[in-house]
Design an enzyme around this catalytic site. Sequence first.
Site, PDB file in Angstrom:
ATOM      1  N   ARG A  53       1.182  -4.558   2.841  1.00 47.12           N
ATOM      2  CA  ARG A  53       1.019  -6.004   2.647  1.00 47.12           C
ATOM      3  C   ARG A  53      -0.412  -6.385   3.025  1.00 47.12           C
ATOM      4  O   ARG A  53      -0.688  -6.786   4.155  1.00 47.12           O
ATOM      5  CB  ARG A  53       2.049  -6.769   3.467  1.00 47.12           C
ATOM      6  CG  ARG A  53       3.477  -6.582   2.943  1.00 47.12           C
ATOM      7  CD  ARG A  53       4.509  -7.262   3.811  1.00 47.12           C
ATOM      8  NE  ARG A  53       4.672  -6.580   5.090  1.00 47.12           N
ATOM      9  CZ  ARG A  53       5.549  -6.929   6.020  1.00 47.12           C
ATOM     10  NH1 ARG A  53       6.343  -7.954   5.819  1.00 47.12           N
ATOM     11  NH2 ARG A  53       5.634  -6.259   7.146  1.00 47.12           N
ATOM     12  N   ASP A  55      -3.989  -8.229   3.471  1.00 45.14           N
ATOM     13  CA  ASP A  55      -4.327  -9.587   3.868  1.00 45.14           C
ATOM     14  C   ASP A  55      -5.159 -10.285   2.800  1.00 45.14           C
ATOM     15  O   ASP A  55      -5.629  -9.668   1.843  1.00 45.14           O
ATOM     16  CB  ASP A  55      -5.119  -9.568   5.180  1.00 45.14           C
ATOM     17  CG  ASP A  55      -4.270  -9.191   6.384  1.00 45.14           C
ATOM     18  OD1 ASP A  55      -3.036  -9.372   6.316  1.00 45.14           O
ATOM     19  OD2 ASP A  55      -4.838  -8.724   7.389  1.00 45.14           O
ATOM     20  N   TYR A 114      -7.020   4.025   3.123  1.00 43.02           N
ATOM     21  CA  TYR A 114      -7.878   2.853   2.986  1.00 43.02           C
ATOM     22  C   TYR A 114      -9.337   3.285   2.965  1.00 43.02           C
ATOM     23  O   TYR A 114      -9.712   4.277   3.607  1.00 43.02           O
ATOM     24  CB  TYR A 114      -7.685   1.888   4.159  1.00 43.02           C
ATOM     25  CG  TYR A 114      -6.421   1.072   4.108  1.00 43.02           C
ATOM     26  CD1 TYR A 114      -6.405  -0.185   3.502  1.00 43.02           C
ATOM     27  CD2 TYR A 114      -5.243   1.540   4.682  1.00 43.02           C
ATOM     28  CE1 TYR A 114      -5.246  -0.945   3.456  1.00 43.02           C
ATOM     29  CE2 TYR A 114      -4.080   0.789   4.649  1.00 43.02           C
ATOM     30  CZ  TYR A 114      -4.086  -0.458   4.039  1.00 43.02           C
ATOM     31  OH  TYR A 114      -2.934  -1.197   3.997  1.00 43.02           O
ATOM     32  N   ARG A 205      -9.805  -2.923  10.043  1.00 42.60           N
ATOM     33  CA  ARG A 205     -10.928  -3.842  10.217  1.00 42.60           C
ATOM     34  C   ARG A 205     -11.424  -3.857  11.658  1.00 42.60           C
ATOM     35  O   ARG A 205     -12.628  -4.037  11.911  1.00 42.60           O
ATOM     36  CB  ARG A 205     -10.536  -5.240   9.761  1.00 42.60           C
ATOM     37  CG  ARG A 205     -10.358  -5.354   8.250  1.00 42.60           C
ATOM     38  CD  ARG A 205      -9.690  -6.655   7.853  1.00 42.60           C
ATOM     39  NE  ARG A 205     -10.419  -7.808   8.359  1.00 42.60           N
ATOM     40  CZ  ARG A 205      -9.903  -9.036   8.424  1.00 42.60           C
ATOM     41  NH1 ARG A 205      -8.657  -9.264   8.011  1.00 42.60           N
ATOM     42  NH2 ARG A 205     -10.626 -10.029   8.883  1.00 42.60           N
TER      43      ARG A 205
END
Length: 259
Positions: A53, A55, A114, A205
């Site tokens: 999910r 952001d 990622y 992040r």
Amino acid sequence: MPRYALKIEYDGGPFSGWQAQADQPSVQEAVENALSRLDPGFAEGARIAAAGRTDAGVHATGQVAHADLGREWDPFRLTEALNFHLKPAPVAILAAARVADDFHARFSATERRYSFRLIARRAPVTHEKGRVWQVTHHLDAEAMRQGAAHLIGKHDFTTFRSSICQAQSPVKTMDEIRIEEREIPHGQEILFHLRARSFLHNQVRSIVGTLERVGAGSWHPSKVGEALAACDRAACGPVCPPQGLYLTGVGYPIGIFGD
């Protein structure tokens, strides 16, 4: 109802994130609306499930979701039809595949990958605006690799976890953090590639923002290990903005899309 897996690419800029939200545009809603126009058996109010999910502002080149449809579809025709109904949203179905009824895009996944793009140069980015994080100072890629080494393996990642994270445990296993450096005109691009079975909210992040401090010379690489051991959100470096982050792939026990 036959179940189909979808490999999805999207520009996260115009969306509030993957997950459908009231009065906010989402990638999930865009795909569900396309499915409802295409397949009457995809009932109104039906939901699709995704592997991650993402952001608001986060992109994807290899998101995976599954949907239960009203009839059998040829995967190629399903892909083509969905892409037609998704226009003009910046969302594309790269591939579709018929999967077993017990397949779940999120819970069947064995790894997620990622990438994060960071550009270091004085002049503002133009073509890549909204798709990278930019800093104006040079970064030491080797120092960042040394800092990242402290994060490989199984650890309590409380330091790198959002305060609103809903995961039951902060313990995760980081399988890989690979850092590439590329020369670009008048600057450099740093690419961070992270791989794990699953990630905490804002974990990537938080890690990239911390490693940027190492690359800038503000942190010694060993301080990353100290921050990790502190298990304290206050010990984390800055959380970097979302626009450089991409969900690039999801792994499953068996190949789904033939890749």
